[in-house]
Design an enzyme around this catalytic site. Structure first.
Site, PDB file in Angstrom:
ATOM      1  N   CYS A 139      10.579  39.731  51.896  1.00 60.20           N
ATOM      2  CA  CYS A 139      11.314  38.233  51.923  1.00 60.20           C
ATOM      3  C   CYS A 139      11.740  37.318  50.609  1.00 60.20           C
ATOM      4  O   CYS A 139      12.731  36.773  50.326  1.00 60.20           O
ATOM      5  CB  CYS A 139      10.682  37.243  52.808  1.00 60.20           C
ATOM      6  N   CYS A 172       0.385  38.242  53.586  1.00 57.93           N
ATOM      7  CA  CYS A 172       0.946  37.190  54.155  1.00 57.93           C
ATOM      8  C   CYS A 172       0.441  36.685  55.579  1.00 57.93           C
ATOM      9  O   CYS A 172       0.141  35.698  55.871  1.00 57.93           O
ATOM     10  CB  CYS A 172       2.459  37.302  54.324  1.00 57.93           C
TER      11      CYS A 172
END
Length: 377
Positions: free
Chosen positions: A205, A106
């Site tokens: 997340c 990410c």
């Protein structure tokens, strides 16, 4: 534009990124806040209340802070980019018998690229995040070097090994010189008591309740039917039971195996080709060498010959003295003493003192367990 310059700050709504934005604002930078929407729990089939950086509450907290301090704030929806790359890779890695490292992907491919793309659109010279790490430009080599943050318990240099030199050249990490306790105190002094006391989430997340097995089941149709009934085997090939499916296990795992052998055993290896999970005693998990792929070097452009370094094989690993040698985009790591739990797919990150030499992903070794179905009970 201010004399200091214009900076785009990634604001998650948490205490770290909020203090980062205010700190730069008070130092005279022209701050623009940006909150990235990477995920929503509804997409994972979860009924849990959203928490963390992608929740509506966090987005509102970031916007409210920006309004209070008088700087602009934008919300950027990158769920498609994030899902196509990070989440697809997450699933593919587990199906390949590896343990993925989504935060590294990410940072490297999504957040930094998204931030810099928008920074260019908004005429921002710099981007800033709330990571606990430091960046400096080497006078000797001209390269941008990442080093550990002052707070050893919060240091996040491990997840930054993949960020390119070009991106590092425009990155600011103001929190690297502080301890977490100091940042919370700053938030209190800003009059943000609730922000200062916000709890931290250590979950991925996009994985509700940190239950990656349920997430995989939701993402892959009929996964249980496809992988159930595989064998638990010992290192000599002896079958000792059946498991629920190889993607639901990770190297080094001890709890939740659902098997009793009279002594502690751990997952030593995962062989997706035969749906086999290899178990072994703790000492059988030890390795003295690892091969690392997709290497990105940070401190040096290349390594000439063997180099002594401290290698971390997971985020909270203390690190092991080792000799590393570059072979193209692969690195061979020879540990100076045996280490346990070297998990394919995780990041191996190399340090010289506090400086980040670089890192890459641990490769699967060629398995040594017989692939034959005629293993003896």
């Amino acid at each position: 534009m201010s004399k200091q310059g214009r900076v785009l700050v990634a604001m998650s709504g948490g205490v770290d990124s909020s203090v980062t934005a205010v700190m730069l604002h008070e130092q005279g930078y022209e701050v623009i806040g940006l909150t990235m929407k990477t995920w929503d729990y509804a997409s994972s089939g979860s009924s849990s209340k959203e928490t963390g950086c992608c929740s509506l509450d966090s987005i509102n907290d970031a916007r409210s802070l920006a309004v209070n301090y008088g700087f602009p704030h934008y919300i950027l929806d990158i769920r498609n980019e994030f899902g196509d790359f990070v989440i697809d890779n997450f699933v593919e890695e587990y199906l390949a018998g590896r343990t993925p490292n989504p935060c590294v992907l990410c940072n490297t491919h999504i957040k930094w690229e998204a931030l810099l793309k928008r920074a260019n659109m908004l005429d921002c010279e710099f981007i800033a995040t709330g990571h606990y790490a430091n960046i400096r430009k080497s006078e000797k080599t001209g390269r941008f070097v990442v080093s550990k943050g002052l707070d050893a318990n919060k240091d996040q240099s491990y997840v930054l090994w993949g960020v390119s030199q070009e991106n590092l050249s425009r990155t600011m990490l103001p929190l690297g010189r502080f301890h977490k306790s100091e940042i919370r105190q700053m938030a209190m002094e800003m009059g943000q008591a609730e922000l200062a006391q916000k709890s931290e989430s250590y979950e991925i997340c996009f994985v509700p309740d940190n239950d990656y097995r349920s997430f995989l089941r939701h993402r892959v149709n009929d996964l249980d039917e496809k992988v159930k009934g595989g064998n638990f085997v010992l290192t000599d090939g002896k079958i000792v039971g059946q498991h629920q499916g190889y993607p639901f296990y990770t190297v080094g795992q001890r709890k939740g195996l659902g098997i009793a052998l009279g002594e502690p055993v751990f997952v030593k290896e995962i062989i997706p080709e035969t749906n086999t999970v290899v178990l072994g005693k703790k000492e059988e998990l030890e390795r003295v060498q690892a091969l690392v792929r997709n290497v990105n070097l940070v401190k040096y452009a290349s390594l000439e010959g063997p180099v002594e370094a401290v290698t971390k094989i997971r985020y909270k690993d203390a690190g092991t003295l080792s000799t590393i040698e570059q072979e193209g985009d692969t690195m061979r790591v020879d540990f100076h003493h045996a280490v346990a739990g070297v998990a394919p797919g995780q990041s191996a990150v190399f340090y010289e003192g506090d400086d980040l030499i670089g890192g890459g992903f641990i490769m699967r070794e060629n398995h040594r367990i017989p692939a034959s179905a005629n293993l003896e009970h």
